[in-house]
Design an enzyme around this catalytic site. Structure first.
Site, PDB file in Angstrom:
ATOM      1  N   ARG A 132       0.820  -1.236   0.000  1.00  0.00           N
ATOM      2  CA  ARG A 132       0.000   0.000   0.000  1.00  0.00           C
ATOM      3  C   ARG A 132       0.841   1.268   0.000  1.00  0.00           C
ATOM      4  NH1 ARG A 132      -3.842  -2.809   3.323  1.00  0.00           N
ATOM      5  NH2 ARG A 132      -5.420  -3.582   1.882  1.00  0.00           N
ATOM      6  N   LYS A 154       3.834  11.880 -10.782  1.00  0.00           N
ATOM      7  CA  LYS A 154       2.956  11.097 -11.656  1.00  0.00           C
ATOM      8  C   LYS A 154       3.675   9.799 -11.970  1.00  0.00           C
ATOM      9  CE  LYS A 154       0.226  14.456 -14.225  1.00  0.00           C
ATOM     10  NZ  LYS A 154      -0.053  14.989 -15.577  1.00  0.00           N
ATOM     11  N   GLU A 196      10.762  18.833 -23.953  1.00  0.00           N
ATOM     12  CA  GLU A 196      10.050  19.152 -22.705  1.00  0.00           C
ATOM     13  C   GLU A 196      10.630  20.427 -22.082  1.00  0.00           C
ATOM     14  OE1 GLU A 196       7.371  17.353 -21.835  1.00  0.00           O
ATOM     15  OE2 GLU A 196       7.671  15.260 -22.420  1.00  0.00           O
ATOM     16  N   LYS A 238       8.358  23.692 -13.259  1.00  0.00           N
ATOM     17  CA  LYS A 238       7.413  22.593 -12.984  1.00  0.00           C
ATOM     18  C   LYS A 238       6.972  22.614 -11.520  1.00  0.00           C
ATOM     19  CE  LYS A 238       6.231  17.809 -13.601  1.00  0.00           C
ATOM     20  NZ  LYS A 238       6.449  16.540 -14.276  1.00  0.00           N
ATOM     21  N   GLU A 248      -3.582  17.607 -10.382  1.00  0.00           N
ATOM     22  CA  GLU A 248      -4.092  18.093 -11.667  1.00  0.00           C
ATOM     23  C   GLU A 248      -5.602  18.273 -11.704  1.00  0.00           C
ATOM     24  OE1 GLU A 248      -1.748  16.857 -15.096  1.00  0.00           O
ATOM     25  OE2 GLU A 248      -3.604  16.769 -16.239  1.00  0.00           O
ATOM     26  N   ARG A 252      -2.287  22.599 -13.356  1.00  0.00           N
ATOM     27  CA  ARG A 252      -1.200  21.658 -13.692  1.00  0.00           C
ATOM     28  C   ARG A 252      -1.336  21.139 -15.123  1.00  0.00           C
ATOM     29  NH1 ARG A 252       1.610  16.712 -10.217  1.00  0.00           N
ATOM     30  NH2 ARG A 252       2.850  15.992 -11.955  1.00  0.00           N
ATOM     31  N   ASN A 256       0.710  19.856 -19.978  1.00  0.00           N
ATOM     32  CA  ASN A 256       0.390  18.913 -21.050  1.00  0.00           C
ATOM     33  C   ASN A 256       0.399  19.528 -22.437  1.00  0.00           C
ATOM     34  OD1 ASN A 256      -0.353  16.158 -20.131  1.00  0.00           O
ATOM     35  ND2 ASN A 256      -1.558  17.365 -18.692  1.00  0.00           N
ATOM     36  N   HIS A 259       0.672  17.424 -25.568  1.00  0.00           N
ATOM     37  CA  HIS A 259       0.579  16.016 -25.192  1.00  0.00           C
ATOM     38  C   HIS A 259      -0.706  15.332 -25.638  1.00  0.00           C
ATOM     39  CE1 HIS A 259       4.185  16.866 -22.971  1.00  0.00           C
ATOM     40  NE2 HIS A 259       4.274  15.625 -22.545  1.00  0.00           N
ATOM     41  N   HIS A 263       0.378  12.156 -27.320  1.00  0.00           N
ATOM     42  CA  HIS A 263       0.049  10.811 -26.834  1.00  0.00           C
ATOM     43  C   HIS A 263      -0.692  10.011 -27.908  1.00  0.00           C
ATOM     44  CE1 HIS A 263       0.351  11.967 -22.280  1.00  0.00           C
ATOM     45  NE2 HIS A 263       1.516  11.649 -22.802  1.00  0.00           N
ATOM     46  N   HIS A 277       8.592   9.526 -27.183  1.00  0.00           N
ATOM     47  CA  HIS A 277       7.699  10.479 -26.530  1.00  0.00           C
ATOM     48  C   HIS A 277       7.987  11.944 -26.899  1.00  0.00           C
ATOM     49  CE1 HIS A 277       5.028  12.071 -23.477  1.00  0.00           C
ATOM     50  NE2 HIS A 277       6.014  12.820 -23.018  1.00  0.00           N
TER      51      HIS A 277
HETATM   52  N1  LIG Z   1       5.667  10.836 -14.876  1.00  0.00           N
HETATM   53  C1  LIG Z   1       5.700  11.959 -15.551  1.00  0.00           C
HETATM   54  O1  LIG Z   1       5.369  13.035 -15.041  1.00  0.00           O
HETATM   55  C2  LIG Z   1       6.195  11.942 -16.961  1.00  0.00           C
HETATM   56  C3  LIG Z   1       6.501  13.142 -17.605  1.00  0.00           C
HETATM   57  C4  LIG Z   1       7.024  13.099 -18.885  1.00  0.00           C
HETATM   58  C5  LIG Z   1       7.234  11.870 -19.508  1.00  0.00           C
HETATM   59  N2  LIG Z   1       6.904  10.721 -18.853  1.00  0.00           N
HETATM   60  C6  LIG Z   1       7.167   9.414 -19.459  1.00  0.00           C
HETATM   61  O2  LIG Z   1       8.567   9.258 -19.593  1.00  0.00           O
HETATM   62  C7  LIG Z   1       8.822   8.334 -20.651  1.00  0.00           C
HETATM   63  C8  LIG Z   1       9.912   8.889 -21.518  1.00  0.00           C
HETATM   64  O3  LIG Z   1      11.071   9.063 -20.747  1.00  0.00           O
HETATM   65  P1  LIG Z   1      12.512   8.791 -21.359  1.00  0.00           P
HETATM   66  O4  LIG Z   1      12.647   9.471 -22.648  1.00  0.00           O
HETATM   67  O5  LIG Z   1      13.489   9.053 -20.297  1.00  0.00           O
HETATM   68  O6  LIG Z   1      12.376   7.231 -21.688  1.00  0.00           O
HETATM   69  P2  LIG Z   1      13.230   5.916 -21.386  1.00  0.00           P
HETATM   70  O7  LIG Z   1      13.285   5.646 -19.935  1.00  0.00           O
HETATM   71  O8  LIG Z   1      12.667   4.881 -22.253  1.00  0.00           O
HETATM   72  O9  LIG Z   1      14.716   6.293 -21.872  1.00  0.00           O
HETATM   73  C9  LIG Z   1      14.944   6.535 -23.245  1.00  0.00           C
HETATM   74  C10 LIG Z   1      16.061   5.627 -23.800  1.00  0.00           C
HETATM   75  O10 LIG Z   1      17.311   6.035 -23.262  1.00  0.00           O
HETATM   76  C11 LIG Z   1      18.001   4.917 -22.685  1.00  0.00           C
HETATM   77  N3  LIG Z   1      18.792   5.495 -21.585  1.00  0.00           N
HETATM   78  C12 LIG Z   1      18.363   5.953 -20.389  1.00  0.00           C
HETATM   79  N4  LIG Z   1      19.367   6.577 -19.739  1.00  0.00           N
HETATM   80  C13 LIG Z   1      20.461   6.460 -20.523  1.00  0.00           C
HETATM   81  C14 LIG Z   1      21.798   6.900 -20.412  1.00  0.00           C
HETATM   82  N5  LIG Z   1      22.204   7.647 -19.368  1.00  0.00           N
HETATM   83  N6  LIG Z   1      22.674   6.615 -21.398  1.00  0.00           N
HETATM   84  C15 LIG Z   1      22.254   5.922 -22.491  1.00  0.00           C
HETATM   85  N7  LIG Z   1      20.998   5.490 -22.685  1.00  0.00           N
HETATM   86  C16 LIG Z   1      20.110   5.770 -21.697  1.00  0.00           C
HETATM   87  C17 LIG Z   1      16.909   3.972 -22.303  1.00  0.00           C
HETATM   88  O11 LIG Z   1      17.383   2.639 -22.236  1.00  0.00           O
HETATM   89  C18 LIG Z   1      15.915   4.171 -23.442  1.00  0.00           C
HETATM   90  O12 LIG Z   1      16.299   3.398 -24.552  1.00  0.00           O
HETATM   91  C19 LIG Z   1       7.513   8.154 -21.376  1.00  0.00           C
HETATM   92  O13 LIG Z   1       6.967   6.920 -21.034  1.00  0.00           O
HETATM   93  C20 LIG Z   1       6.639   9.268 -20.856  1.00  0.00           C
HETATM   94  O14 LIG Z   1       5.287   8.945 -20.874  1.00  0.00           O
HETATM   95  C21 LIG Z   1       6.393  10.740 -17.601  1.00  0.00           C
HETATM   96 ZN   LIG Z   2       5.970  14.581 -21.851  1.00  0.00          ZN
END
Ligand SMILES: NC(=O)c1ccc[n+]([C@@H]2O[C@H](COP(=O)([O-])OP(=O)(O)OC[C@H]3O[C@@H](n4cnc5c(N)ncnc54)[C@H](O)[C@@H]3O)[C@@H](O)[C@H]2O)c1
Ligand SMILES: [Zn+2]
Length: 377
Positions: A132, A154, A196, A238, A248, A252, A256, A259, A263, A277
């Site tokens: 939990r 999030k 972003e 942020k 949100e 907030r 987006n 997005h 998305h 993304h």
């Molecule tokens: N929770 C939130 O508020 C929020 C906000 C924005 C985006 N997101 C989510 O985040 C995700 C995108 O994040 P991302 O782009 O970091 O994705 P990811 O975690 O998939 O990383 C992108 C790629 O980079 C590689 N990688 C990571 N760190 C590395 C490093 N230091 N050196 C080499 N390769 C590396 C990973 O293996 C992957 O192939 C999406 O799913 C999106 O929906 C969430």
């Molecule tokens: Zn995003």
């Protein structure tokens, strides 16, 4: 380089949780000073991107980090997850949950998410439901995760119906954004993260957008001082926005920008890496500006300036970049139905009055939207 510390706190959070984001270089190898108080003799589940796997020979920053946390606790178990949105699903979540439980965690145990947004989102969600809810720490390793996903609580996974539709709000207890960890980050991922960063300027801070336009070449060359500045500024903007709206219910949502389109575009790609993304959001932001122009909210010169900047960065800006997805207006409208901003079957969009001023547009007119999509596709 001295690390910058940003405080994140919430005015409407009943648990009164607040935490710090540490931004700088060389932090991971000395992180026992920052994390020691959280880790002391606790059971830690370190959920990391497979990219850093020790079996693969490891990565010096990751190895140093593991050594550093062992100064505070010897009880560390590792779980690896592949990066990329394809992993952000219920099956992978289940694997993480069962594996964590097999380590006999208790409510004092702690999860550390070491990776990009995908690892942070799954690990964060897992920590919100395990027993939990247990504490977790974010160690974001991509630009996107350092400026966005690691901050704000999030967490979640994708559903077949769309992005991030299963999840929770669960704040981390600390975030460490070490710029050194991005040495190995592919350029494409870096650019996707920059989208972003630009988003923050577009929604709330024109002078930050001006700065990014003026300094983009040094930023693309990984100038550490400039990186620290833009990561800090992004996290500040942020945290200022989420401070009064943790879950949100209002403002907030402007985070987006781009997005709703983004998305939908991403889900056409089935998360197979054809479009990632940040790239989908790049198209989404350009479309949001064009729609703002079409509806008379924003003028042409501002819209062109935004699109030109994304083009200069060689980021995708329109549907023509994703022709092979066989997108139609009606298929996109179908995807919009699952957007979390919608209320009472009415679509909500984030649009712009100008650079630096986004607003929430409720009750979007479907006819205008359909016409717009037909012109753009
Ligand atoms: N929770 C939130 O508020 C929020 C906000 C924005 C985006 N997101 C989510 O985040 C995700 C995108 O994040 P991302 O782009 O970091 O994705 P990811 O975690 O998939 O990383 C992108 C790629 O980079 C590689 N990688 C990571 N760190 C590395 C490093 N230091 N050196 C080499 N390769 C590396 C990973 O293996 C992957 O192939 C999406 O799913 C999106 O929906 C969430
Ligand atoms: Zn995003």
């Amino acid at each position: 380089m001295k690390s910058k510390i940003i405080n994140v706190s919430f005015n409407n959070n009943f648990e009164n949780s607040s935490y710090q984001i540490f931004i700088g270089t060389g932090i991971l190898s000395n992180c026992d000073k920052i994390l020691g108080k959280f880790l002391k003799n606790k059971k830690v589940i370190l959920i990391h991107d497979t990219f850093f796997s020790l079996e693969k020979g490891g990565n010096k920053n990751f190895i140093n980090f593991v050594e550093a946390i062992k100064k505070s606790t010897m009880n560390v178990k590792l779980i690896s997850i592949s990066g990329g949105d394809k992993t952000k699903n219920i099956f992978e979540l289940n694997r993480v949950l069962e594996k964590s439980l097999s380590y006999e965690i208790d409510r004092d145990s702690l999860i550390i998410a070491f990776g990009g947004g995908v690892i942070g989102d799954i690990a964060g969600f897992a920590s919100s439901v395990l027993l939990r809810g247990i504490n977790y720490i974010q160690i974001p390793t991509t630009l996107l995760s350092q400026v966005d996903s690691s901050v704000g609580g999030k967490t979640g996974i994708n559903s077949r119906k769309g992005k991030n539709l299963i999840g929770s709000f669960h704040q981390p207890i600390a975030v460490i954004a070490d710029i050194d960890i991005m040495d190995s980050l592919p350029k494409r991922e870096f650019l996707a993260g920059l989208v972003e960063v630009i988003k923050y300027g577009l929604i709330k801070d024109k002078s930050f957008f001006d700065y990014l336009e003026e300094n983009y070449k040094e930023i693309l060359n990984y100038n550490q001082l400039k990186l620290k500045k833009i990561i800090s500024k992004s996290c500040e903007i942020k945290s200022e926005i989420i401070k009064n709206d943790e879950k949100e219910n209002g403002q907030r949502a402007i985070l987006n920008l781009g997005h709703t389109f983004g998305h939908a575009i991403e889900s056409f790609g089935k998360y197979d890496g054809t479009i990632i993304h940040g790239e989908a959001v790049s198209i989404g932001i350009c479309l949001a500006f064009k729609l703002s122009l079409k509806m008379g909210f924003c003028d042409q010169s501002e819209t062109e300036r935004v699109i030109n900047f994304f083009e200069k960065l060689k980021l995708p800006t329109s549907f023509k970049h994703i022709k092979n997805f066989s997108i139609t207006a009606s298929k996109i409208l179908e995807k919009f139905k699952y957007d979390k901003k919608n209320r009472n079957n009415q679509l909500t969009f984030i649009l712009n009055k100008k650079i630096g001023e986004s607003f929430i547009k409720n009750d979007m007119d479907i006819d205008i939207l359909t016409k717009f999509l037909n012109e753009e596709i």
